[in-house]
Structures are given as C-alpha cells and as structure tokens.
Design a protein around this motif. Structure first.
Motif, PDB file in Angstrom:
ATOM      1  N   LEU A  13     -35.442   8.358  11.189  1.00 42.49           N
ATOM      2  CA  LEU A  13     -33.948   7.860  12.374  1.00 42.49           C
ATOM      3  C   LEU A  13     -34.391   8.352  13.587  1.00 42.49           C
ATOM      4  N   ILE A  14     -33.596   9.686  13.437  1.00 41.00           N
ATOM      5  CA  ILE A  14     -33.745  11.271  14.141  1.00 41.00           C
ATOM      6  C   ILE A  14     -34.647  10.955  15.058  1.00 41.00           C
ATOM      7  N   SER A  15     -36.130  10.566  14.581  1.00 43.59           N
ATOM      8  CA  SER A  15     -37.275  10.836  15.019  1.00 43.59           C
ATOM      9  C   SER A  15     -37.599   9.846  15.506  1.00 43.59           C
ATOM     10  N   ALA A  16     -37.293   8.525  15.276  1.00 44.43           N
ATOM     11  CA  ALA A  16     -37.674   7.596  15.720  1.00 44.43           C
ATOM     12  C   ALA A  16     -36.318   7.101  17.063  1.00 44.43           C
ATOM     13  N   SER A  17     -35.069   7.185  16.842  1.00 47.02           N
ATOM     14  CA  SER A  17     -34.266   7.390  18.009  1.00 47.02           C
ATOM     15  C   SER A  17     -35.079   8.531  19.295  1.00 47.02           C
ATOM     16  N   SER A  18     -35.243   9.542  18.966  1.00 46.58           N
ATOM     17  CA  SER A  18     -35.562  10.402  19.740  1.00 46.58           C
ATOM     18  C   SER A  18     -36.823  10.047  20.711  1.00 46.58           C
ATOM     19  N   TYR A  19     -37.871   9.254  19.275  1.00 41.08           N
ATOM     20  CA  TYR A  19     -38.686   8.720  20.823  1.00 41.08           C
ATOM     21  C   TYR A  19     -38.791   7.644  21.753  1.00 41.08           C
ATOM     22  N   TRP A  20     -37.667   6.879  21.244  1.00 38.09           N
ATOM     23  CA  TRP A  20     -36.877   5.570  21.722  1.00 38.09           C
ATOM     24  C   TRP A  20     -36.419   6.254  23.037  1.00 38.09           C
ATOM     25  N   CYS A  21     -35.801   7.594  23.399  1.00 36.37           N
ATOM     26  CA  CYS A  21     -35.136   7.904  24.150  1.00 36.37           C
ATOM     27  C   CYS A  21     -35.901   8.435  25.329  1.00 36.37           C
ATOM     28  N   PHE A  50     -50.994   5.574  27.247  1.00 33.21           N
ATOM     29  CA  PHE A  50     -50.742   5.694  27.572  1.00 33.21           C
ATOM     30  C   PHE A  50     -48.984   5.412  27.860  1.00 33.21           C
ATOM     31  N   VAL A  51     -49.020   4.806  27.234  1.00 30.55           N
ATOM     32  CA  VAL A  51     -47.110   4.196  28.325  1.00 30.55           C
ATOM     33  C   VAL A  51     -46.307   4.358  26.589  1.00 30.55           C
ATOM     34  N   PHE A  52     -46.737   4.403  25.344  1.00 30.80           N
ATOM     35  CA  PHE A  52     -46.571   5.205  24.222  1.00 30.80           C
ATOM     36  C   PHE A  52     -47.022   6.577  23.570  1.00 30.80           C
ATOM     37  N   GLY A  53     -47.967   6.797  24.027  1.00 32.45           N
ATOM     38  CA  GLY A  53     -48.544   8.434  23.836  1.00 32.45           C
ATOM     39  C   GLY A  53     -47.930   9.246  24.492  1.00 32.45           C
ATOM     40  N   LEU A  54     -48.230   8.903  26.330  1.00 38.65           N
ATOM     41  CA  LEU A  54     -47.526  10.433  27.570  1.00 38.65           C
ATOM     42  C   LEU A  54     -46.148   9.968  28.197  1.00 38.65           C
ATOM     43  N   VAL A  55     -45.877   8.616  28.496  1.00 41.88           N
ATOM     44  CA  VAL A  55     -44.561   8.128  28.766  1.00 41.88           C
ATOM     45  C   VAL A  55     -43.899   9.367  28.176  1.00 41.88           C
ATOM     46  N   PRO A  56     -43.767   9.272  27.077  1.00 45.71           N
ATOM     47  CA  PRO A  56     -42.025  10.465  26.346  1.00 45.71           C
ATOM     48  C   PRO A  56     -42.495  11.381  26.556  1.00 45.71           C
ATOM     49  N   THR A  57     -43.894  11.984  26.837  1.00 46.15           N
ATOM     50  CA  THR A  57     -43.874  13.760  27.152  1.00 46.15           C
ATOM     51  C   THR A  57     -43.090  13.883  28.391  1.00 46.15           C
ATOM     52  N   MET A  58     -42.825  12.838  29.120  1.00 42.70           N
ATOM     53  CA  MET A  58     -42.379  13.273  30.268  1.00 42.70           C
ATOM     54  C   MET A  58     -40.975  14.255  30.695  1.00 42.70           C
ATOM     55  N   PRO A  59     -40.061  13.475  30.045  1.00 38.26           N
ATOM     56  CA  PRO A  59     -38.528  14.154  29.639  1.00 38.26           C
ATOM     57  C   PRO A  59     -39.152  15.880  29.218  1.00 38.26           C
TER      58      PRO A  59
END
Length: 186
Positions: A13-21, A50-59
């Motif tokens: 749950l923590i991993s999924a919420s962190s990924y979603w944030c 790109f969307v689900f793999g690289l965009v979450p790495t921006m923050p």
C-alpha cells in the motif's frame, strides 16, 4: 500469519501510494511545462513505458539534484577565500559552546531535510516562471522543455553563487569583528 500478511499488505500500500504520488507529480510537471492542453495531449500520445516508467522518476531526480554539493563547487570556482578555510579560522577564534539540546539539533535536521524536498519539488515551478519571464522573449530555442531546463540551470547557478557570496560575507564579518568597550581584566 496475519501479522506477516498485514506487513506485506501495508508495504504494498505504501509503495503503490508513493508510486501514484510520483506519477501524479510528474504528470503535473509536464502539464506545467507544456501548458495544460498540450501537456495532456503529450502524455496521451506518448508510449506507456514513458508515462508509467519515466514520469514517476521526475520528483526523485529533482530531489536528488538537491543533494549535489554546489557550495564545494563554488569554492573551487571562487578560490580566494574558501568557506571551509573561513569556518576553520572562525572556529579557532570562537569560544566553543556545546549545546546539549538534542531536540534543537533534531529540529534543525528536520527543517534541512524538509527544505531539501520542498526545494527540489518547487524547482519546475521556478524554472517555468523564469522561462516565461525572461527566456521566452529571447527566442533561444523553440522547445519549451529545453528553455525550461536552461532556465532551471541558470536559476540554480545564480542562487548558489548568491548563497556562497552571502555566506562568505557573513563569515568574513564574523572573523573581522572587534569587541568594543571590553572591560580590562587586570
């Protein structure tokens, strides 16, 4: 068995919420850089990797970029009076007063970490604002992403030069202070 499965479930749950944030923040950053409609069309037309793999790495990269020790780089670029040398001279001449207040030290560490994260996440907003105020009028590049990256680098450079100059001025003032009206001990 229940405690083991509940710990795994809470970790998921923590991993999924962190990924979603992180994904949401990355998407907001792209929409902020390109504009809302153009950013959404860019995200919808890009590949899913790109969307689900690289965009979450921006923050993650924005916060990690704040961990680069720019003050040491500024000391190498402006070597006349290194802040490390000034700190050493200052510490030799100042009466060491040890603070036993551990709570105060923890507060300072917390504020420092908070500034690190907030500053990293706030960087795209500053870069986009700087781009819209200055670089878009100069016609440096037609790409909004390139102009925003250049303006972010300029902002980081100017901020760190000013920070280093202010720190050196403060340390120089502390090193060269004189005590006036000091009562004689003899």
């Amino acid at each position: 068995m229940i405690s083991y499965s509940s710990s795994i479930l809470s970790l998921l749950l923590i991993s999924a919420s962190s990924y979603w944030c992180c994904l949401s923040y990355g998407a907001i950053t792209i929409c902020q850089i390109y504009g809302f409609k153009k950013g959404l069309s860019y995200l919808s037309s890009s590949s899913k990797i790109f969307v689900f793999g690289l965009v979450p790495t921006m923050p993650i990269f924005l916060v990690a970029s704040r961990l680069i020790p720019f003050s040491n780089m500024m000391d190498k670029l402006l070597p006349t009076y290194s802040t490390n040398d000034m700190n050493m001279k200052l510490n030799e001449n100042i009466y060491e007063h040890s603070s036993d207040d551990e709570e105060e030290k923890e507060d300072v560490k917390f504020v420092s970490r908070l500034r690190l994260v907030v500053g990293g996440l706030f960087l795209p907003t500053v870069a986009v604002s700087f781009d819209r105020m200055f670089l878009s009028r100069l016609n440096i590049s037609n790409s909004v992403l390139v102009r925003t990256a250049i303006s972010g680098i300029i902002f980081i450079g100017v901020k760190n030069v000013l920070k280093t100059i202010c720190l050196r001025k403060k340390l120089w003032q502390l090193m060269n202070r004189d005590i006036k009206n000091y009562p004689c001990c003899s």
